[in-house]
Design an enzyme around this catalytic site. Structure first.
Site, PDB file in Angstrom:
ATOM      1  N   SER A   1       0.834  -1.209   0.000  1.00 42.82           N
ATOM      2  CA  SER A   1       0.000   0.000   0.000  1.00 42.82           C
ATOM      3  C   SER A   1       0.867   1.256   0.000  1.00 42.82           C
ATOM      4  CB  SER A   1      -0.884  -0.014   1.249  1.00 42.82           C
ATOM      5  OG  SER A   1      -1.379   1.273   1.517  1.00 42.82           O
TER       6      SER A   1
ATOM      7  N   THR B   1      -5.699   2.652  -7.103  1.00 41.55           N
ATOM      8  CA  THR B   1      -6.982   2.530  -6.409  1.00 41.55           C
ATOM      9  C   THR B   1      -7.844   3.739  -6.726  1.00 41.55           C
ATOM     10  OG1 THR B   1      -5.936   1.247  -4.674  1.00 41.55           O
ATOM     11  CG2 THR B   1      -8.049   2.269  -4.128  1.00 41.55           C
TER      12      THR B   1
ATOM     13  N   HIS C   1     -13.605  -1.902  -1.795  1.00 40.25           N
ATOM     14  CA  HIS C   1     -12.639  -1.527  -0.757  1.00 40.25           C
ATOM     15  C   HIS C   1     -12.945  -2.255   0.561  1.00 40.25           C
ATOM     16  CE1 HIS C   1      -9.449   1.719  -0.585  1.00 40.25           C
ATOM     17  NE2 HIS C   1      -9.419   1.288   0.656  1.00 40.25           N
TER      18      HIS C   1
ATOM     19  N   LYS D   1      -7.992  -0.695  -9.447  1.00 40.19           N
ATOM     20  CA  LYS D   1      -8.673  -1.354  -8.318  1.00 40.19           C
ATOM     21  C   LYS D   1      -9.809  -0.482  -7.786  1.00 40.19           C
ATOM     22  CE  LYS D   1      -7.767  -3.068  -3.627  1.00 40.19           C
ATOM     23  NZ  LYS D   1      -8.291  -2.027  -2.731  1.00 40.19           N
TER      24      LYS D   1
ATOM     25  N   GLN E   1       0.747  -0.340  -4.788  1.00 43.21           N
ATOM     26  CA  GLN E   1      -0.563   0.325  -4.905  1.00 43.21           C
ATOM     27  C   GLN E   1      -0.392   1.829  -4.774  1.00 43.21           C
ATOM     28  OE1 GLN E   1      -2.315   1.589  -1.757  1.00 43.21           O
ATOM     29  NE2 GLN E   1      -3.715   2.655  -3.126  1.00 43.21           N
TER      30      GLN E   1
ATOM     31  N   TYR F   1      -2.171   5.647  -4.499  1.00 41.17           N
ATOM     32  CA  TYR F   1      -3.247   6.633  -4.404  1.00 41.17           C
ATOM     33  C   TYR F   1      -2.800   7.845  -5.201  1.00 41.17           C
ATOM     34  CZ  TYR F   1      -5.828   4.153  -0.756  1.00 41.17           C
ATOM     35  OH  TYR F   1      -6.573   3.242  -0.069  1.00 41.17           O
TER      36      TYR F   1
HETATM   37  C1  FNR Z   1      -7.647  -1.760   3.042  1.00 42.50           C
HETATM   38  N1  FNR Z   1      -7.758  -1.593   1.661  1.00 42.50           N
HETATM   39  C2  FNR Z   1      -6.872  -0.772   1.006  1.00 42.50           C
HETATM   40  N2  FNR Z   1      -6.919  -0.664  -0.356  1.00 42.50           N
HETATM   41  C3  FNR Z   1      -6.037   0.106  -1.029  1.00 42.50           C
HETATM   42  O1  FNR Z   1      -6.099   0.164  -2.256  1.00 42.50           O
HETATM   43  N3  FNR Z   1      -5.074   0.800  -0.327  1.00 42.50           N
HETATM   44  C4  FNR Z   1      -4.972   0.761   1.029  1.00 42.50           C
HETATM   45  O2  FNR Z   1      -4.091   1.372   1.613  1.00 42.50           O
HETATM   46  C5  FNR Z   1      -5.917  -0.032   1.728  1.00 42.50           C
HETATM   47  N4  FNR Z   1      -5.891  -0.090   3.095  1.00 42.50           N
HETATM   48  C6  FNR Z   1      -6.712  -0.976   3.764  1.00 42.50           C
HETATM   49  C7  FNR Z   1      -6.588  -1.120   5.146  1.00 42.50           C
HETATM   50  C8  FNR Z   1      -7.351  -2.082   5.805  1.00 42.50           C
HETATM   51  C9  FNR Z   1      -7.178  -2.278   7.269  1.00 42.50           C
HETATM   52  C10 FNR Z   1      -8.253  -2.897   5.078  1.00 42.50           C
HETATM   53  C11 FNR Z   1      -9.056  -3.981   5.750  1.00 42.50           C
HETATM   54  C12 FNR Z   1      -8.405  -2.718   3.719  1.00 42.50           C
HETATM   55  C13 FNR Z   1      -8.720  -2.412   0.891  1.00 42.50           C
HETATM   56  C14 FNR Z   1      -8.097  -3.753   0.504  1.00 42.50           C
HETATM   57  O3  FNR Z   1      -7.103  -3.583  -0.464  1.00 42.50           O
HETATM   58  C15 FNR Z   1      -9.149  -4.728  -0.066  1.00 42.50           C
HETATM   59  O4  FNR Z   1      -9.852  -4.103  -1.100  1.00 42.50           O
HETATM   60  C16 FNR Z   1     -10.127  -5.231   0.993  1.00 42.50           C
HETATM   61  O5  FNR Z   1      -9.460  -5.467   2.205  1.00 42.50           O
HETATM   62  C17 FNR Z   1     -10.792  -6.516   0.526  1.00 42.50           C
HETATM   63  O6  FNR Z   1     -11.732  -6.971   1.445  1.00 42.50           O
HETATM   64  P1  FNR Z   1     -11.413  -8.067   2.577  1.00 42.50           P
HETATM   65  O7  FNR Z   1     -10.669  -9.211   1.948  1.00 42.50           O
HETATM   66  O8  FNR Z   1     -10.594  -7.373   3.601  1.00 42.50           O
HETATM   67  O9  FNR Z   1     -12.774  -8.424   3.094  1.00 42.50           O
END
Ligand code: FNR
Length: 388
Positions: free
Chosen positions: A115, A164, A285, A261, A136, A138
């Protein structure tokens, strides 16, 4: 943390067991940050509910003695149809969390995504692992910072850029506010007590090399290097003005494969494919952004019908088992991204915990394939589901 032995301490049979162990090992505010979703958590619940509703089709008396779980992603071989999703702040779940998760993923033969909002920087991770990983991004309002991040990902030899796109505005997670996980953090009696009761976690994380956003520290002089200043900066940098032309701008800076994403709508998938995405992650997300929208598993078939012949599709959101991975593949994904499932493992047991989560899900997928009469990942399609 060292020497922590899964088998002896608390046998984990499932991702749910890892979640329970994570809850015991890290402070409540951090656990809730991982576990919870935005607003009323309708979409968070929908992700699980809609996966549970997809019934797998059992088939018997098929010779499944030779099964293969490998496939390819972006032309590269992977041992399982899975990839670790980008998750911010992993280095707070466990010391060197990003490095450990990346090592576990690479040992298991699947991609790891770092991330933008990680604790370990892209250089820290690149120096500590053997193979390339995905980065990834932003898209910040400040394009200078955005460009600098892409250039660092190139220098670190990252093999794909995951952009993302579902965070043009930041949704609210009520639990974070109630827990004081705000900027600046509210020091509550409970938070202090939670930390005091978890000295193993606290000592491990505090002894880590970094305690701030490794990729942003030093990039934004006015925000300083501290986690508070950088969180305040990044919260003001999510860009509501983003458009499709910005993806073209990225294409001009990033020479490698681009993964977009955070798409749920087939029209958006079409635009992303047209903008040169090699892959799309169908994602909400993890129920942390637009609450009230559909589950990602429900959105997937329409996206598959529209662009499945042109781009590779991944799906994430609620995937907690090998059976769920199979559901994702049956609905049109080439692979599933795993978010919370691996972070529970990381918080519970570091690299061994992440390895454990991946291994358990891989085994579940393997057994489910056998019981469904499938030998290869490519055999799993829509006819894998029961029509009810
Ligand atoms: C995320 N997700 C996420 N996505 C992204 O593109 N950049 C990020 O920094 C983050 N940070 C993040 C922190 C936490 C604590 C979580 C739980 C999720 C989203 C992540 O990439 C993904 O899309 C989801 O976590 C998928 O769902 P599940 O598998 O956690 O249910």
């Amino acid at each position: 943390m060292k020497g922590f032995d899964w088998g002896v301490r608390r046998p984990a049979a499932s991702v749910e067991d890892l979640r329970a162990e994570a809850r015991r090992r890290i402070p409540r505010a951090l656990f809730d940050y991982v576990d919870r979703g935005s607003y009323g958590e309708q979409t968070l619940r929908a992700n699980r509910r809609d996966l549970d509703r997809l019934l797998l089709r059992q088939r018997v008396l098929v010779d499944v003695s030779k099964r293969q779980l490998g496939t390819t992603l972006l032309g590269e071989p992977v041992a399982l149809p899975m990839a670790l999703a980008p998750v911010g702040l992993c280095g707070l779940m466990h010391r060197d969390g990003e490095i450990l998760a990346c090592r576990a993923a690479q040992a298991a033969g699947i991609p790891f995504t770092l991330s933008t909002l990680s604790i370990g920087s892209v250089e820290d991770v690149a120096a500590a692992v053997e193979k390339p990983f995905w980065f990834q991004l932003y898209m910040w309002r400040d394009r200078g910072v955005t460009r600098a991040l892409i250039e660092r990902a190139i220098a670190a030899k990252c093999s794909a850029l995951v952009v993302t796109v579902d965070l043009q505005a930041l949704a609210q997670r009520h639990a974070d506010i109630r827990n004081g996980l705000t900027v600046p953090p509210r020091v509550t009696l409970r938070n202090a007590l939670e930390t005091a009761l978890r000295p193993g976690w606290a000592l491990g994380v505090l002894r880590g090399k970094r305690r701030t956003f490794g990729n942003l520290a030093g990039l934004v002089p006015e925000a300083g290097d501290g986690v508070n200043g950088l969180t305040r900066w990044s919260n003001g940098q999510f860009d509501p003005g983003l458009g499709w032309s910005d993806l073209e701008w990225i294409r001009g800076v990033w020479p490698g494969p681009l993964i977009v994403k955070g798409i749920l709508d087939p029209d958006d998938a079409e635009r992303a494919a047209g903008a040169g995405a090699a892959a799309i992650v169908v994602s909400n997300h993890g129920g942390r952004q637009l609450d009230g929208t559909c589950s990602s598993i429900a959105a997937l078939p329409r996206v598959r019908d529209r662009v499945g012949d042109r781009v590779e599709l991944l799906v994430d959101g609620g995937i907690r088992s090998g059976q769920d991975v199979m559901r994702g593949l049956a609905n049109g994904a080439r692979a599933c991204m795993i978010g919370r499932a691996y972070v529970y493992g990381l918080a519970a047991g570091g690299q061994a915990g992440v390895a454990r989560a991946i291994r358990m899900m891989g085994r579940e997928l393997d057994v489910s394939m056998a019981l469904c009469g499938r030998r290869r990942i490519a055999d799993i399609g829509p006819d894998q589901l029961m029509v009810n």
